[in-house]
Structures are given as C-alpha cells and as structure tokens.
Scaffold this motif. Sequence first.
Motif, PDB file in Angstrom:
ATOM      1  N   LEU A 200      19.043 -81.994 -30.706  1.00 46.19           N
ATOM      2  CA  LEU A 200      19.364 -80.655 -31.176  1.00 46.19           C
ATOM      3  C   LEU A 200      18.133 -80.041 -31.838  1.00 46.19           C
ATOM      4  N   ALA A 201      17.681 -78.926 -31.279  1.00 44.00           N
ATOM      5  CA  ALA A 201      16.405 -78.351 -31.697  1.00 44.00           C
ATOM      6  C   ALA A 201      16.429 -77.791 -33.113  1.00 44.00           C
ATOM      7  N   LEU A 202      17.614 -77.412 -33.608  1.00 44.33           N
ATOM      8  CA  LEU A 202      17.681 -76.750 -34.911  1.00 44.33           C
ATOM      9  C   LEU A 202      17.737 -77.721 -36.084  1.00 44.33           C
ATOM     10  N   ASN A 203      18.009 -78.984 -35.816  1.00 44.91           N
ATOM     11  CA  ASN A 203      18.103 -79.942 -36.919  1.00 44.91           C
ATOM     12  C   ASN A 203      17.860 -81.370 -36.424  1.00 44.91           C
ATOM     13  N   PRO A 204      16.696 -81.647 -35.836  1.00 46.68           N
ATOM     14  CA  PRO A 204      16.441 -82.999 -35.320  1.00 46.68           C
ATOM     15  C   PRO A 204      16.328 -84.050 -36.421  1.00 46.68           C
ATOM     16  N   GLU A 205      15.945 -83.623 -37.638  1.00 45.79           N
ATOM     17  CA  GLU A 205      15.809 -84.597 -38.735  1.00 45.79           C
ATOM     18  C   GLU A 205      17.161 -85.239 -39.071  1.00 45.79           C
ATOM     19  N   ASP A 206      18.193 -84.414 -39.208  1.00 45.19           N
ATOM     20  CA  ASP A 206      19.505 -84.978 -39.515  1.00 45.19           C
ATOM     21  C   ASP A 206      20.071 -85.757 -38.329  1.00 45.19           C
ATOM     22  N   GLN A 207      19.745 -85.344 -37.107  1.00 41.97           N
ATOM     23  CA  GLN A 207      20.204 -86.117 -35.957  1.00 41.97           C
ATOM     24  C   GLN A 207      19.575 -87.507 -35.971  1.00 41.97           C
ATOM     25  N   THR A 208      18.297 -87.577 -36.335  1.00 39.84           N
ATOM     26  CA  THR A 208      17.639 -88.879 -36.471  1.00 39.84           C
ATOM     27  C   THR A 208      18.364 -89.744 -37.494  1.00 39.84           C
ATOM     28  N   LEU A 209      18.753 -89.127 -38.621  1.00 35.39           N
ATOM     29  CA  LEU A 209      19.460 -89.856 -39.672  1.00 35.39           C
ATOM     30  C   LEU A 209      20.806 -90.369 -39.179  1.00 35.39           C
ATOM     31  N   TYR A 210      21.587 -89.501 -38.525  1.00 34.84           N
ATOM     32  CA  TYR A 210      22.931 -89.914 -38.104  1.00 34.84           C
ATOM     33  C   TYR A 210      22.892 -90.919 -36.963  1.00 34.84           C
ATOM     34  N   GLU A 211      21.901 -90.852 -36.128  1.00 34.05           N
ATOM     35  CA  GLU A 211      21.769 -91.881 -35.101  1.00 34.05           C
ATOM     36  C   GLU A 211      21.453 -93.230 -35.735  1.00 34.05           C
ATOM     37  N   TRP A 212      20.657 -93.219 -36.812  1.00 31.79           N
ATOM     38  CA  TRP A 212      20.416 -94.474 -37.530  1.00 31.79           C
ATOM     39  C   TRP A 212      21.709 -94.974 -38.167  1.00 31.79           C
ATOM     40  N   PHE A 213      22.508 -94.051 -38.737  1.00 27.57           N
ATOM     41  CA  PHE A 213      23.807 -94.439 -39.293  1.00 27.57           C
ATOM     42  C   PHE A 213      24.656 -95.142 -38.234  1.00 27.57           C
ATOM     43  N   LEU A 214      24.737 -94.550 -37.036  1.00 29.40           N
ATOM     44  CA  LEU A 214      25.559 -95.131 -35.980  1.00 29.40           C
ATOM     45  C   LEU A 214      25.031 -96.496 -35.571  1.00 29.40           C
ATOM     46  N   ALA A 215      23.710 -96.659 -35.591  1.00 27.53           N
ATOM     47  CA  ALA A 215      23.130 -97.955 -35.233  1.00 27.53           C
ATOM     48  C   ALA A 215      23.448 -99.005 -36.282  1.00 27.53           C
ATOM     49  N   VAL A 216      23.312 -98.660 -37.565  1.00 23.63           N
ATOM     50  CA  VAL A 216      23.559 -99.644 -38.617  1.00 23.63           C
ATOM     51  C   VAL A 216      25.048 -99.950 -38.742  1.00 23.63           C
ATOM     52  N   ASP A 217      25.910 -98.995 -38.383  1.00 25.66           N
ATOM     53  CA  ASP A 217      27.355 -99.235 -38.439  1.00 25.66           C
ATOM     54  C   ASP A 217      27.791-100.331 -37.471  1.00 25.66           C
ATOM     55  N   THR A 218      27.038-100.535 -36.410  1.00 23.47           N
ATOM     56  CA  THR A 218      27.420-101.578 -35.445  1.00 23.47           C
ATOM     57  C   THR A 218      27.351-102.963 -36.071  1.00 23.47           C
ATOM     58  N   GLY A 219      26.606-103.108 -37.163  1.00 22.34           N
ATOM     59  CA  GLY A 219      26.482-104.412 -37.797  1.00 22.34           C
ATOM     60  C   GLY A 219      27.789-104.939 -38.344  1.00 22.34           C
ATOM     61  N   PHE A 220      28.764-104.045 -38.604  1.00 24.35           N
ATOM     62  CA  PHE A 220      30.051-104.511 -39.110  1.00 24.35           C
ATOM     63  C   PHE A 220      30.753-105.415 -38.104  1.00 24.35           C
ATOM     64  N   TRP A 221      30.518-105.177 -36.821  1.00 22.83           N
ATOM     65  CA  TRP A 221      31.159-106.007 -35.800  1.00 22.83           C
ATOM     66  C   TRP A 221      30.492-107.376 -35.678  1.00 22.83           C
ATOM     67  N   SER A 222      29.271-107.505 -36.158  1.00 27.38           N
ATOM     68  CA  SER A 222      28.577-108.784 -36.070  1.00 27.38           C
ATOM     69  C   SER A 222      28.578-109.528 -37.405  1.00 27.38           C
ATOM     70  N   GLY A 223      29.462-109.109 -38.305  1.00 20.58           N
ATOM     71  CA  GLY A 223      29.634-109.827 -39.555  1.00 20.58           C
ATOM     72  C   GLY A 223      28.878-109.271 -40.736  1.00 20.58           C
ATOM     73  N   GLU A 224      28.078-108.213 -40.562  1.00 20.75           N
ATOM     74  CA  GLU A 224      27.326-107.623 -41.674  1.00 20.75           C
ATOM     75  C   GLU A 224      28.182-106.539 -42.320  1.00 20.75           C
ATOM     76  N   VAL A 225      29.104-106.970 -43.162  1.00 16.62           N
ATOM     77  CA  VAL A 225      30.109-106.060 -43.711  1.00 16.62           C
ATOM     78  C   VAL A 225      29.755-105.547 -45.102  1.00 16.62           C
ATOM     79  N   ASP A 226      28.548-105.798 -45.564  1.00 15.58           N
ATOM     80  CA  ASP A 226      28.142-105.325 -46.885  1.00 15.58           C
ATOM     81  C   ASP A 226      27.979-103.810 -46.866  1.00 15.58           C
ATOM     82  N   LEU A 227      28.517-103.143 -47.872  1.00 20.27           N
ATOM     83  CA  LEU A 227      28.408-101.686 -47.958  1.00 20.27           C
ATOM     84  C   LEU A 227      27.060-101.228 -48.488  1.00 20.27           C
ATOM     85  N   VAL A 228      26.178-102.171 -48.810  1.00 20.28           N
ATOM     86  CA  VAL A 228      24.793-101.852 -49.174  1.00 20.28           C
ATOM     87  C   VAL A 228      23.904-102.563 -48.159  1.00 20.28           C
ATOM     88  N   THR A 229      23.282-101.792 -47.275  1.00 19.72           N
ATOM     89  CA  THR A 229      22.483-102.379 -46.209  1.00 19.72           C
ATOM     90  C   THR A 229      21.035-102.562 -46.647  1.00 19.72           C
TER      91      THR A 229
END
Length: 615
Positions: free
Chosen positions: A78-107
Amino acid sequence: MVDAVTSTASPRDARQTPDIDSPAPTGPPDQTPRPPTIAAPRWWQRPVVRDVGVALLFLAGAAAVLSGLLRDPNGRWLALNPEDQTLYEWFLAVDTGFWSGEVDLVTDRLNAPDGVNLLTNTTVIALGLLFTPVTWAFGAPVSFALIATLNLAGTAFAWHLLLARGLLLTRGAAMAGGALCGFGPGIISQNNSHLHMTAQWLTPVIVWCVLALARSSRPDQPRTNAWWTASFGLAAVVTVQIFIGEEVLFLTAVTLLLVTLGYTAARPRLARRLAPRFVGGIVLAAVAALVPLAYPLWTQFFGPQGVRDGIFSASYFSADLASWPAFSALSLAGSPGAADLTTGPAEYNAFVGWPLLALAVACAIWQRRDAAVATCGAAALGMALLSLGPTVVVNGHRTAIPGPYALIDGAPLVDGALPMRFALAALPLLAVIIAVAIDRAAAARRPLVRYGVPVAALAALLPAAPLPLPTEARPPLPEFIAGGHWRQCVPEGGVLVPVPLATPPEPGPMRWATAAHATFGMPQGFFIGPYGENGTGTMGIHPRPTSQLLTKALDGEPVTVTPADRAAAQEDVRYWAADCVALADGTAGGPEARVVLEQLFGPGTRIADAWTWRL
C-alpha cells in the motif's frame, strides 16, 4: 414478545423498529391466530441463499478496493502507508509462533534483548493465529492482503445481518447500512495498513448480544436460557476482540454507553424495569471475560515491556471540524486538498461528506419519534463531538473552544485511543438511521416518499464510495534472506543485526525477519515500549552508539572509527546477544558502512548478496 434477533416476520410488516419493550403475545396458545399458508420460496428466494449473495457482493467490493494489492501481495504494498504494513506483516509473522509453542506474550524477536509486549502493541494475535497456515505457506504479505480484504467485506456483511435479522429491516435497507459500515470513508482510510481498526466484524455481534441481554432482562419475560446465553456470549466475543483490536472494543463500549444512556432518557420507566437483570448480565459478562483475560491484561499493563499510558497527543490526533462535511481523498468525490484537514491518509476518519450528513440529519428528523433512531442520532452527535479532541480545530486553526473530550483527556485507558477515531464509531450509528429511513420508505403509501428516500440515499452514498487503494512496487528482499542463506550466519532463535537497524520511521529491515517467519531476533525496531521518562510509553528505543555510528556512515557523513567506538561496538553486540551482522548489496550508503563495519569487527564474509560478520 417479538424477538428482533430470532423473529421470522417479514421485514416489510415491521413498520416500527423492533424494540426491547415490544408487547408479548397474550392469551392461551389455542387462541393464537394461525398465520396464513404461504407457498415455499424458490431456492434463490431463501434467506440463506440471499445472504450468501450479499456476502459475495461485499467480497467483490472489498476485492476491488484492494485490487492493486491482491494482484501481487509479495511484490507490491500500500503506497500510502508502507511503514505500518511492514509492521503488521511482522506482527502476522511473529503470531505464527503461538502454534509452535512460543506462547509468551512478550516476544524476544524484536528489540533484543528486552523484547516487545505483544498486547501493548496492536499485534492482532487472533488474526495471526487464524491465518498462520496462509502465512506459513505463502508469506505474511499474502495473509495481510487477505485480512485487509476480508475485514471490509466481513464488517459490511456482519452489520447487514444485524440490520436485517436484528432490526428486521428490508434487504435493501440492510445492504445500504452494511455497505456504509464496511466501506465508509473512515474504514477505507484505516485500511491503509491498520488491520486492528478495520477488523470490526465482531462489533455487530457485540451489539447483538447486548440487545439480546436487554430483551431477556424484562421482568415479564419467561425465565429461559436467553439471559445466560447473552451474558456468556458477550464475554466470549469481548475476549476474542481483545486479541484483535482493543481500540475498536473501547470505541464500541463508549458508543453502547451513550446509546444506553440515551435510551434510558427516552424510556425511563422501561429502563428501571430492565436495569436489575441487565446490569447483572453485564457484570456477569465482565467477570466471565476476566477469567481468561486476567493474565493477558496484567501482562499488557504491568508485565515486562508493558505500557500503561498513551503515547499519542490528543490535541494533534483530533478531528478538524471542517473534515466532517468534506470528502475523503480516497472517495469518488474526494480531492487532494482534504489531506490538509487530517494527520495522514490512514486517518480520514470524519470525512463523511455533506450529502451523507444532510441525509442522516433529514432521516433522523423524519423518524424522530422512533426511539432507536433518536438514540442513535444523539449517540452519533456525542461521538462526533468527542472526535474534535480537547480543543476544537476548524480548517487547521486551533480555536480556544474546548471540546467534550477535554473532560476525559488523560483518564486511564482513554488516552490509549485517538480522539479522531471516535468518528469511526459514529458511522454505524448514521448507517442505522439511514437504513431505518429506507425501510420505512418502502412501506410508505406516498410515491414521493417510497421512491424519493432510496434515490436520495443513493445520491448521498455514491460520492462517498471508495476508490481502489493505491499501491506501489515494494523493494525486493536480498537473496541472503529470500534464499534462506541467513541460516549460515545466525541460528534459529538467535539475533541478527541488519545494517541499517530498524527504526519507527524506517522499519524496512523488519521485512527480513518477516520473510523468515520471525525465527530470529533483531535489535531496535518499530514498536511501543516503556522507554520514555519514568517508564512512560514511546515509539521505538534510543539507538545505541554503534547504531548511531552506522547511521552516520549510511547517510554519507564522514566517520572516523576510534578505539572507543570499537569498545562500544563490542559492548553493543554483547548487549544485543548478537550472532551476526549483515549488510546487503544495494543498501544506500552501503560501501561506506562496510568500511566502518570492517574497522569495528574485522574483514567480512560474503554470503549470497550480503557481507556478514559472525560474532
């Protein structure tokens, strides 16, 4: 009693909005008149089939808005806000860790070694968990594009269902209201990377539960499981919403509070009758929700890296009064000049447009005797006034007139929400008013009303219709990351120091971790943490000496490395627990930074298209 949630009555027979005080049927069952025999509807006339059609229509509209992104999610953003898109894509990537046992709410995968509190940041954990298979298979950018699309369609469809099944409005009226809720100017603007704000499809469910709780709280209502179901259902939905977006939940709660107060003022006798069981149900829902939420909320506010205060200025992030009748630059009737009335392209929250405002006011006056319409109108006005912030701003000029928000400015939890986003909560209220008017017009006898109201609604809605969100090509990832060569430099769970290091204004290096499903950590980054004075919240962290030195080299400033710089570099990499430093080809200022890195850490090692320094 006519239950607006489960009634199967024809919407056109409902001349008045179904109310929580609708009279219950009297007399023994054998005296109840039997309904006339009605022929079974054809398959395409069945409600479920029509609902599927409406859902597909909304999905097509959302796909059109995100068409530029959906064509190539991994190659464009998204051309109007690529910085936040970068952030939310990182969020989605780190959220996958919950399925592999990394359930700590502080990453520990960002801001090494301190880490990041996931609930202090809007990490959309529930969405990340739901889309983990997509993220693993196709990458976080694909998950982001799908979620951004489904948020629009899902929000519109959920409101459509509430209006059609909860308020028993006609299909056309419910579709118009749902379309405004899901594709209104504010939510389209927020769809520039703010996934936590556009995921509003649970808001109508929360409203549904509150309405069901109110109806089941009548003293003359037979004691059934409805009261318990509504209370525990509300607790369940609130719990899930916490892990999607707390700001949407907060705005929903404030809106429902205003609606409840308004309805109490309009129907005081009814309110007194409902109050004991209704308040009891709300308390029960709160207690039931706190059982699973106690530890997460403690972690958010009192745990490691937790933040208890808001970091954004209420005065800066307040809606300009002139923005309400203006058109969003992202709508059909918009103009670039609208950007001067807001803080950025992701915050066109109050840009309803004068035709839509005029229509809503006219419809509210016409249906002023309807308690639901009057209550929604008063609540919408209240949320609009709160959106103006502590002091009213008109055409960019800050006046001395205080706004109602000044009464709650600085209160706990309140400062975590931006005042201008209160405008987002006014949109569904306006949608209800307009949808009810369209429904009433369909049953009107006068042709001028029957056809004039829908035509006026269409004329007011069209200028606010959204344009496709602009996109642009995103910079390609280095082969060092895309090809998995980073594994030769840092082990999974280790810490990689990219050059440059990620910062809130320039979070691009976080895309390296996103592409690797956040299997390695990084220092610094784009996040909210307790690094202000006395532990108050800030965006990001103050860079360490080595990071500042490398930034100067990358910016083309002359750098002379001293023994003190080398000692500081060794101290910094020990602090970060870093395994490797990497500088990819094509980095602006890269050759100059490489010279500095070799003076700090010695000769580098070539891996794919990056220079690396094992530590």
